[in-house]
Motif scaffolding. Structure first.
Motif, PDB file in Angstrom:
ATOM      1  N   VAL B 232       0.869  -1.173   0.000  1.00 12.13           N
ATOM      2  CA  VAL B 232       0.000   0.000   0.000  1.00 12.13           C
ATOM      3  C   VAL B 232       0.905   1.221   0.000  1.00 12.13           C
ATOM      4  O   VAL B 232       1.794   1.344   0.842  1.00 12.13           O
ATOM      5  N   CYS B 233       0.706   2.089  -0.975  1.00  7.19           N
ATOM      6  CA  CYS B 233       1.570   3.257  -1.112  1.00  7.19           C
ATOM      7  C   CYS B 233       0.779   4.531  -0.849  1.00  7.19           C
ATOM      8  O   CYS B 233      -0.342   4.683  -1.332  1.00  7.19           O
ATOM      9  N   LEU B 256      -0.434  -3.890  -5.916  1.00  8.93           N
ATOM     10  CA  LEU B 256      -0.072  -2.562  -5.430  1.00  8.93           C
ATOM     11  C   LEU B 256      -1.348  -1.741  -5.279  1.00  8.93           C
ATOM     12  O   LEU B 256      -2.156  -1.650  -6.204  1.00  8.93           O
ATOM     13  N   ILE B 257      -1.521  -1.200  -4.090  1.00  6.69           N
ATOM     14  CA  ILE B 257      -2.675  -0.342  -3.833  1.00  6.69           C
ATOM     15  C   ILE B 257      -2.150   1.076  -3.653  1.00  6.69           C
ATOM     16  O   ILE B 257      -1.263   1.308  -2.811  1.00  6.69           O
ATOM     17  N   GLN B 258      -2.664   2.008  -4.414  1.00  8.58           N
ATOM     18  CA  GLN B 258      -2.271   3.415  -4.237  1.00  8.58           C
ATOM     19  C   GLN B 258      -3.351   4.148  -3.451  1.00  8.58           C
ATOM     20  O   GLN B 258      -4.443   3.628  -3.245  1.00  8.58           O
ATOM     21  N   VAL B 262      -3.205   9.919  -5.811  1.00  7.17           N
ATOM     22  CA  VAL B 262      -2.731   9.842  -7.199  1.00  7.17           C
ATOM     23  C   VAL B 262      -3.857   9.439  -8.148  1.00  7.17           C
ATOM     24  O   VAL B 262      -3.598   8.960  -9.247  1.00  7.17           O
ATOM     25  N   ALA B 263      -5.088   9.655  -7.708  1.00  7.72           N
ATOM     26  CA  ALA B 263      -6.211   9.325  -8.586  1.00  7.72           C
ATOM     27  C   ALA B 263      -6.377  10.425  -9.631  1.00  7.72           C
ATOM     28  O   ALA B 263      -7.371  11.138  -9.666  1.00  7.72           O
ATOM     29  N   ASN B 264      -5.356  10.588 -10.449  1.00 12.68           N
ATOM     30  CA  ASN B 264      -5.441  11.592 -11.505  1.00 12.68           C
ATOM     31  C   ASN B 264      -4.685  11.124 -12.742  1.00 12.68           C
ATOM     32  O   ASN B 264      -3.883  10.183 -12.691  1.00 12.68           O
ATOM     33  N   ALA B 275       1.250   0.980 -14.735  1.00 15.87           N
ATOM     34  CA  ALA B 275       0.072   1.366 -13.957  1.00 15.87           C
ATOM     35  C   ALA B 275      -1.051   0.349 -14.074  1.00 15.87           C
ATOM     36  O   ALA B 275      -1.921   0.285 -13.199  1.00 15.87           O
ATOM     37  N   ASN B 276      -1.056  -0.430 -15.134  1.00 14.38           N
ATOM     38  CA  ASN B 276      -2.158  -1.378 -15.321  1.00 14.38           C
ATOM     39  C   ASN B 276      -2.226  -2.384 -14.171  1.00 14.38           C
ATOM     40  O   ASN B 276      -1.220  -2.963 -13.785  1.00 14.38           O
ATOM     41  N   GLY B 277      -3.424  -2.543 -13.636  1.00 10.52           N
ATOM     42  CA  GLY B 277      -3.613  -3.477 -12.540  1.00 10.52           C
ATOM     43  C   GLY B 277      -3.588  -2.817 -11.173  1.00 10.52           C
ATOM     44  O   GLY B 277      -3.993  -3.419 -10.188  1.00 10.52           O
ATOM     45  N   VAL B 278      -3.107  -1.566 -11.107  1.00 10.50           N
ATOM     46  CA  VAL B 278      -3.045  -0.877  -9.816  1.00 10.50           C
ATOM     47  C   VAL B 278      -4.460  -0.525  -9.354  1.00 10.50           C
ATOM     48  O   VAL B 278      -5.308  -0.119 -10.150  1.00 10.50           O
ATOM     49  N   VAL B 279      -4.685  -0.685  -8.058  1.00  6.22           N
ATOM     50  CA  VAL B 279      -6.005  -0.419  -7.477  1.00  6.22           C
ATOM     51  C   VAL B 279      -5.896   0.761  -6.527  1.00  6.22           C
ATOM     52  O   VAL B 279      -4.864   0.928  -5.870  1.00  6.22           O
ATOM     53  N   MET B 280      -6.911   1.590  -6.475  1.00  7.78           N
ATOM     54  CA  MET B 280      -6.895   2.706  -5.520  1.00  7.78           C
ATOM     55  C   MET B 280      -8.307   3.190  -5.215  1.00  7.78           C
ATOM     56  O   MET B 280      -9.230   2.966  -5.992  1.00  7.78           O
ATOM     57  N   PRO B 281      -8.487   3.857  -4.059  1.00  7.67           N
ATOM     58  CA  PRO B 281      -9.770   4.499  -3.800  1.00  7.67           C
ATOM     59  C   PRO B 281      -9.772   5.856  -4.516  1.00  7.67           C
ATOM     60  O   PRO B 281      -8.732   6.510  -4.597  1.00  7.67           O
ATOM     61  N   ALA B 282     -10.908   6.274  -5.032  1.00  2.69           N
ATOM     62  CA  ALA B 282     -10.972   7.555  -5.727  1.00  2.69           C
ATOM     63  C   ALA B 282     -12.363   8.140  -5.619  1.00  2.69           C
ATOM     64  O   ALA B 282     -13.343   7.397  -5.469  1.00  2.69           O
ATOM     65  N   GLY B 283     -12.420   9.463  -5.711  1.00  2.00           N
ATOM     66  CA  GLY B 283     -13.718  10.122  -5.801  1.00  2.00           C
ATOM     67  C   GLY B 283     -14.339   9.772  -7.147  1.00  2.00           C
ATOM     68  O   GLY B 283     -13.675   9.210  -8.018  1.00  2.00           O
ATOM     69  N   ARG B 284     -15.597  10.115  -7.342  1.00  2.00           N
ATOM     70  CA  ARG B 284     -16.292   9.627  -8.542  1.00  2.00           C
ATOM     71  C   ARG B 284     -15.975  10.422  -9.809  1.00  2.00           C
ATOM     72  O   ARG B 284     -16.354  10.033 -10.901  1.00  2.00           O
TER      73      ARG B 284
END
Lengths: 322, 392
Positions: B232-233, B256-258, B262-264, B275-284
């Protein structure tokens, strides 16, 4: 020599008078807070002026000492419930001690080497503020620093802070003016000119250099402590290289030839960005333009420009009367 | 001698007088007119290191001011938003706040952009009893709750539970945490250390990196030596992108969880194929097109993006979204109660089910960050594009 000291006192008295009446001429509290920051910066700038302009030793790390002052105050008052003013004293003493320990080896260096050593010093302190999380709170800083109080009464208003900080700024100025005109001041100027010649004349070169370094670090810490008490929040961003450079800019733009240069520099560089807010998006451009113009057209700073102006008027005056 | 003194005195006096004249000129007391514009302040980091945050916020504030005035203002009053730049500097933020509070007498303030600049001026707003809606993300801003201070940004407190829920669904219990050595990374680490052990997770490695570092292989090699099942980064560009690429180079296959930081688009650009496969929480905001038609946020997201693109010819990001929500909250309160600071504050606190860019806001006396865990979507990067993951 005596005459110039007298005229300095004259200006100091006039300046003090101006400082004490200004709040009544200002209709707005906002300008008072700008002038409070002017006073804080002036304390640091005057100390740096003594070191750089009179003793000829450059420092690119003064923001570090300013930060030591602010952080000592913040840590002592928030985590250890140290009474106010005591923390300020400890902050000043600590900065002086660190400056003494650091200054003894580094001030043996000259020119660029000294600049780089002090630069390193400043950066190291900035890293400590950032990384020593348990004590400094790391990058998110320290909140809830108490304000200053006098005789157990808290200082609530900006006006009270204004008079308090300006008293210290004026006192610093008085000390600096006296110091420059004293035996120590002459010794400082001698070692500025040539260290070898100064040593040959029997001046303890490294001793004077360390002492003046310690004094200017202590003044920076005093200002830092005031800053922490006034803003009540600190984080490492305000104590990095950019502030060290801003301080140097103040004393150079103000004029390196006299202590008054530091006064003018801190007034101009602290308040100018505020006056330029009216220009909206262009303020940064105009600010930069003014700085460049000063450096190009007034190489001796604003105070140097005033001196030349005075000499010209003086010449015209004598020509007319002749 | 006397002459030179006189000259110097004159100069000093002149300087003093002009100084005061300049000071006074700006602050002649103005008569309050019945149809006077409502004044709102904004303190944003438009220049300096944080300008990628402050600039879109400023553009959004100006867009909304233009929109509302074109529509006739609020209850017949024009709205004037006075934008001040703090350059990411706390001292400048204090001065900007003093100006807005004492000279411009604003009714409420949007911003500041950063946590540091916000915390530096919180006290001034409490003292002057003026509502502030900060765009910064630190948990410290609204915990503990302070009467006049509100927050619109999504905090770590809401993103970390989403991450943990995702990890749990993948059967992952041991994580390595690598964070930026700035306030953002520090806050993420603190929140993770608080939450993860309670939910049965184990943090088997903790590493940090400098925001400007260009190689993170030493930290990642150390993580590789542990039995971590996922990394988790926590950081903001460009550091996390370097980690993404380094992990690929080291052939690390654990997920890898970001973080939301960096949800941009910049992150995908910097990381490239890695970046492919990376998961992260992001606003809608970044996944607007994939939202269900009945999603309450969809219309408002589309409307904001359309208006922003029309005016500035570029896509808005979630920073602009923070400013959008802050301004709209103040507008809404102002429309209902008029120009009274205390009533505006009460009205913001009473806000429920307010649909914004960052999520659906519900404030209360004990909660001044109106968002919740539901404001985040877990997204995955697939072929360089964001895709919503269904974890709930």
């Amino acid at each position: 020599m005596k005459k110039t000291l007298k005229s300095d006192y004259g200006i100091l008295i006039a300046f003090t008078a101006l400082v004490s009446v200004v709040p009544f001429m200002l209709a707005n509290k906002y300008y008072i807070s700008v002038l409070i920051f002017v006073a804080i910066n002036m304390i640091v700038a005057v100390g740096l002026n003594l070191l750089v302009c009179h003793a000829g030793q450059i420092s690119l790390g003064h923001a570090g000492f300013y930060g030591i002052g602010a952080y000592t105050t913040a840590v002592l008052t928030t985590a250890h419930h140290c009474p106010v003013w005591v923390d300020t004293l400890i902050a000043v003493a600590l900065a002086a001690l660190i400056a003494w320990i650091m200054g003894t080896p580094t001030l043996k260096l000259k020119g660029h080497y000294l600049a780089v050593a002090t630069l390193g010093l400043g950066i190291i302190m900035h890293i400590v503020f950032n990384e020593w999380e348990k004590v400094t709170g790391g990058p998110s800083g320290i909140v809830g620093i108490p304000g200053l109080s006098i005789f157990g009464r808290g200082i609530g208003s900006d006006l009270a802070y204004y008079y308090l900080f300006w008293s210290f700024a004026l006192l610093t100025l008085l000390v600096a003016l006296n110091l420059v005109k004293s035996r120590v001041g002459r010794a400082m100027r001698a070692l500025h000119g040539s260290e070898v010649a100064a040593a040959a004349m029997g001046i303890n070169v490294s001793g004077y250099k360390v002492k003046i370094f310690v004094l200017s670090a202590a003044l920076a810490a005093l200002a830092g402590s005031f800053y922490a008490h006034y803003v009540t929040f600190i984080s490492p961003t305000g104590f990095g290289l950019s502030f060290s450079i801003l301080l140097l800019t103040m004393i150079i733009v103000g004029g390196a030839e006299s202590v008054w240069g530091a006064v003018i520099g801190s007034v101009v560089l602290t308040s100018l960005p505020e006056f330029l807010r009216g220009f909206k998006d262009y303020d940064v451009v105009i600010y930069g333009f003014i700085l460049v113009a000063v450096v190009i057209f007034l190489p001796a700073g604003i105070i140097g420009g005033l001196r030349i102006l005075k000499e010209r008027i003086g010449r015209r005056g004598t020509a007319e009367s002749a | 001698m006397f002459k030179s003194m006189r000259v110097l005195f004159t100069v000093m006096l002149l300087v003093g007088v002009t100084f005061c004249a300049v000071l006074l000129s700006g602050c002649a007391p103005k008569q309050k007119k019945a149809d006077e514009a409502y004044k709102i302040g904004a303190i944003l980091s438009i220049t300096g290191r944080a300008s990628p945050i402050g600039q879109p916020e400023k553009e959004t504030v100006e867009l909304l001011q233009e929109q509302i005035n074109k529509a006739g203002g609020i209850n017949g009053h024009k709205v004037e938003i006075i934008v001040e730049d703090d350059a990411g500097d706390e001292t400048k933020a204090v001065m900007a706040a003093k100006k807005l509070l004492n000279k411009d007498n604003v009714l409420a303030v949007v911003g500041p952009s950063l946590s540091g600049t916000t915390l530096a001026i919180v006290k001034l707003f409490e003292e002057s009893q003026t509502p502030m809606v900060s765009c910064a993300a630190s948990v410290k801003i609204t915990d503990p709750v302070q009467k006049w201070i509100f927050q619109v940004a999504l905090t770590d407190r809401y993103s970390i539970p989403n991450i943990l829920r995702y990890l749990e669904s993948k059967g992952i219990k041991k994580i390595a945490f690598i964070s930026d050595s700035n306030a953002y990374g520090q806050s993420g680490l603190a929140e993770m250390e608080n939450t993860a052990p309670q939910k049965g997770f184990e943090i088997v490695a903790k590493e940090t990196f400098g925001g400007e570092d260009t190689d993170m292989t030493p930290q990642l090699t150390r993580i590789k030596g542990t039995d971590a099942q996922a990394v988790v980064c926590w950081g903001t560009n460009p550091g996390p992108a370097v980690i993404t690429r380094n992990m690929k180079q080291l052939k690390m296959t654990i997920p890898l969880i970001q973080s939301q930081g960096v949800a941009n688009a910049k992150y995908i650009e910097l990381s490239g194929d890695a970046a492919n496969g990376v998961v992260m929480p992001a606003g809608r905001m970044i996944v607007t097109a994939q939202l269900a038609e009945n999603d309450p946020q969809k219309p408002i997201l589309l409307e904001y993006q359309k208006a922003f693109e029309a005016k500035y010819k570029k896509t808005p990001d979630h920073y602009g979204g923070h400013a959008y929500d802050a301004v709209k909250l103040i507008f809404k309160a102002l429309e209902k109660v008029g120009p009274d600071k205390a009533l505006i504050r009460d009205e913001i606190e009473k806000t429920t089910n307010f649909v914004g860019i960052d999520g659906i806001f519900n404030y209360s006396a004990t909660n001044h960050n109106g968002l919740s865990e539901d404001s985040f979507e877990m997204v995955q990067i697939v072929d360089g594009k964001w895709t919503i993951l269904k974890t709930k």
